[in-house]
Design an enzyme around this catalytic site. Sequence first.
Site, PDB file in Angstrom:
ATOM      1  N   GLU A  92       0.812  -1.207   0.000  1.00 45.71           N
ATOM      2  CA  GLU A  92       0.000   0.000   0.000  1.00 45.71           C
ATOM      3  C   GLU A  92       0.851   1.265   0.000  1.00 45.71           C
ATOM      4  O   GLU A  92       1.925   1.315   0.586  1.00 45.71           O
ATOM      5  CB  GLU A  92      -0.935  -0.012   1.212  1.00 45.71           C
ATOM      6  CG  GLU A  92      -1.901  -1.185   1.123  1.00 45.71           C
ATOM      7  CD  GLU A  92      -2.987  -1.168   2.189  1.00 45.71           C
ATOM      8  OE1 GLU A  92      -4.112  -1.584   1.864  1.00 45.71           O
ATOM      9  OE2 GLU A  92      -2.734  -0.756   3.335  1.00 45.71           O
ATOM     10  N   CYS A 105       3.321   8.426   1.457  1.00 49.39           N
ATOM     11  CA  CYS A 105       3.811   7.441   2.429  1.00 49.39           C
ATOM     12  C   CYS A 105       4.016   6.126   1.681  1.00 49.39           C
ATOM     13  O   CYS A 105       3.062   5.557   1.157  1.00 49.39           O
ATOM     14  CB  CYS A 105       2.786   7.285   3.543  1.00 49.39           C
ATOM     15  SG  CYS A 105       3.250   6.062   4.790  1.00 49.39           S
ATOM     16  N   CYS A 112       6.313  -7.402   7.011  1.00 53.44           N
ATOM     17  CA  CYS A 112       7.411  -6.942   7.855  1.00 53.44           C
ATOM     18  C   CYS A 112       7.768  -8.060   8.809  1.00 53.44           C
ATOM     19  O   CYS A 112       6.898  -8.798   9.260  1.00 53.44           O
ATOM     20  CB  CYS A 112       6.998  -5.703   8.643  1.00 53.44           C
ATOM     21  SG  CYS A 112       8.358  -4.957   9.583  1.00 53.44           S
ATOM     22  N   CYS A 116       6.351  -5.912  15.641  1.00 51.64           N
ATOM     23  CA  CYS A 116       5.979  -4.981  16.700  1.00 51.64           C
ATOM     24  C   CYS A 116       4.535  -5.302  17.099  1.00 51.64           C
ATOM     25  O   CYS A 116       3.675  -5.523  16.245  1.00 51.64           O
ATOM     26  CB  CYS A 116       6.113  -3.535  16.223  1.00 51.64           C
ATOM     27  SG  CYS A 116       7.824  -3.115  15.805  1.00 51.64           S
ATOM     28  N   CYS A 119       1.297  -3.336  15.655  1.00 56.32           N
ATOM     29  CA  CYS A 119       1.287  -2.954  14.231  1.00 56.32           C
ATOM     30  C   CYS A 119       0.636  -4.040  13.377  1.00 56.32           C
ATOM     31  O   CYS A 119       0.997  -5.210  13.443  1.00 56.32           O
ATOM     32  CB  CYS A 119       2.712  -2.707  13.751  1.00 56.32           C
ATOM     33  SG  CYS A 119       2.818  -2.309  11.998  1.00 56.32           S
ATOM     34  N   CYS A 345      -1.553   4.999  10.170  1.00 60.11           N
ATOM     35  CA  CYS A 345      -0.337   4.353  10.627  1.00 60.11           C
ATOM     36  C   CYS A 345      -0.613   3.020  11.264  1.00 60.11           C
ATOM     37  O   CYS A 345      -1.430   2.906  12.146  1.00 60.11           O
ATOM     38  CB  CYS A 345       0.260   5.145  11.766  1.00 60.11           C
ATOM     39  SG  CYS A 345       1.362   6.324  11.234  1.00 60.11           S
TER      40      CYS A 345
HETATM   41  N1  SAH Z   1       9.164  -0.007  10.219  1.00 63.45           N
HETATM   42  C1  SAH Z   1       9.262   1.424  10.300  1.00 63.45           C
HETATM   43  C2  SAH Z   1       8.242   2.156   9.464  1.00 63.45           C
HETATM   44  C3  SAH Z   1       6.806   1.678   9.426  1.00 63.45           C
HETATM   45  S1  SAH Z   1       5.572   2.180  10.531  1.00 63.45           S
HETATM   46  C4  SAH Z   1       9.196   1.863  11.733  1.00 63.45           C
HETATM   47  O1  SAH Z   1       8.999   1.036  12.606  1.00 63.45           O
HETATM   48  O2  SAH Z   1       9.406   3.033  11.993  1.00 63.45           O
HETATM   49  C5  SAH Z   1       5.383   3.884  10.659  1.00 63.45           C
HETATM   50  C6  SAH Z   1       4.989   4.274  12.100  1.00 63.45           C
HETATM   51  O3  SAH Z   1       3.666   3.827  12.460  1.00 63.45           O
HETATM   52  C7  SAH Z   1       5.930   3.662  13.130  1.00 63.45           C
HETATM   53  O4  SAH Z   1       6.299   4.623  14.077  1.00 63.45           O
HETATM   54  C8  SAH Z   1       5.049   2.610  13.740  1.00 63.45           C
HETATM   55  O5  SAH Z   1       5.507   2.245  15.014  1.00 63.45           O
HETATM   56  C9  SAH Z   1       3.708   3.279  13.758  1.00 63.45           C
HETATM   57  N2  SAH Z   1       2.586   2.358  13.998  1.00 63.45           N
HETATM   58  C10 SAH Z   1       2.547   1.048  13.731  1.00 63.45           C
HETATM   59  N3  SAH Z   1       1.362   0.525  14.096  1.00 63.45           N
HETATM   60  C11 SAH Z   1       0.630   1.530  14.607  1.00 63.45           C
HETATM   61  C12 SAH Z   1      -0.698   1.615  15.127  1.00 63.45           C
HETATM   62  N4  SAH Z   1      -1.491   0.559  15.177  1.00 63.45           N
HETATM   63  N5  SAH Z   1      -1.129   2.814  15.554  1.00 63.45           N
HETATM   64  C13 SAH Z   1      -0.322   3.891  15.461  1.00 63.45           C
HETATM   65  N6  SAH Z   1       0.913   3.877  14.967  1.00 63.45           N
HETATM   66  C14 SAH Z   1       1.411   2.710  14.553  1.00 63.45           C
END
Ligand code: SAH
Length: 379
Positions: A92, A105, A112, A116, A119, A345
């Site tokens: 996406e 973006c 991935c 985390c 996420c 995000c």
């Molecule tokens: N892998 C990279 C970039 C991808 S995510 C990283 O970790 O930075 C972009 C941002 O969205 C990151 O800060 C991530 O932690 C955040 N993010 C992921 N899941 C989320 C969620 N459910 N709600 C809000 N932010 C989230």
Amino acid sequence: MVNLLDFDAESLTAWFAQLGERPFRARQVLRWMHRFGVDDFAQMTDVAKSLRAKLAETAEIRGPVSVRDASAADGTRKWLLGVDGEVGNAIETVFIPEANRGTLCISSQVGCALECSFCSTGKQGFNRNLKTAEIIGQLWHANRMLGAVKQPGIDDSGERVISNVVMMGMGEPLANFDNVVAALKLMLDDNAYGLSRRRVTVSTAGLVPAMDRLRESVPVALAVSLHAPTDALRDQLVPINRKYPLRELMAACRRYLENAPRDFITFEYVLLAGVNDSDADARALLELTRKIPCKFNLIPFNPFPGSDYRRPTAERVRHFQEILMNAEVVATVRKTRGGDIDAACGQLAGQVRDKSRRLASVPLQPMHNVQSVALETYP
Ligand code: SAH
């Protein structure tokens, strides 16, 4: 067939040299592809006909295939782009227009591997790295779809439709280092997109050695997904912390800024109710980042199907922000904009065929099955 979108300026020049062509020919073709958004050699009118014919025989300019194109009422747009022509594998890309800038973006991997806990992409598992062509192809495609390509011979000093790029889509960009760096070089290249290095942001969960290499290769703006002030908590939320704990991560942040006194790190911090959003957490964050020129970007958790975390109340978010601001640290809350296309995000799910099969039981999240969801604006 060689896909010319896979080359940055240097590698395209080398490839042209093999054909016996001079470097300025590579620059011409680069401009046609990226500035003017052309995918047909026949349109490259200032390139010799014989060379155009030669290129058409051996090479192609193949952008991504758009599987779905969704627009929100406020102009935000999300593309689902097919990968490998395989059903069930897609990434996406999101365009977020604002009054004074337009931010794209983009994704760096199909899924991935970092897992985390908060996420949605992480829950999908991991399939593979995107190629350079597939990374820069997202910008190439969005430019064309937004009618933002330049016209040859016409003054283009006006405002850019896409002025900023953030690598905050699916994937961990620094885990796909070489392909991401080649794409970043194209974003900054005046013959391609000519973006300012401060308007291109790589977001990382904290791959320390790759942060050092990025600074040496292409020092764009860096955002670090911090999410916790202690190792004990960060080990839970961002498992890569077990490999590169906070001490090392903070040292890498300082090194990243060593030769760039005007730059700063953006710390992203997802706020999870009752997990990392207390006053004590905010104060511990200030202590942790004291020696680093930085800004905070607070992201109230965006829920997705199957997630257990909750978003803190607006008051809690404001209070957390105030503690940082009172210490004279800039802290913005990633704003929610009315949206209806599930582009926030952590919600970018795409469609990932998990190769590791660790998470085979997690259902895919099709785009038509979308609740009304928040969209963010980026700093
Ligand atoms: N892998 C990279 C970039 C991808 S995510 C990283 O970790 O930075 C972009 C941002 O969205 C990151 O800060 C991530 O932690 C955040 N993010 C992921 N899941 C989320 C969620 N459910 N709600 C809000 N932010 C989230």
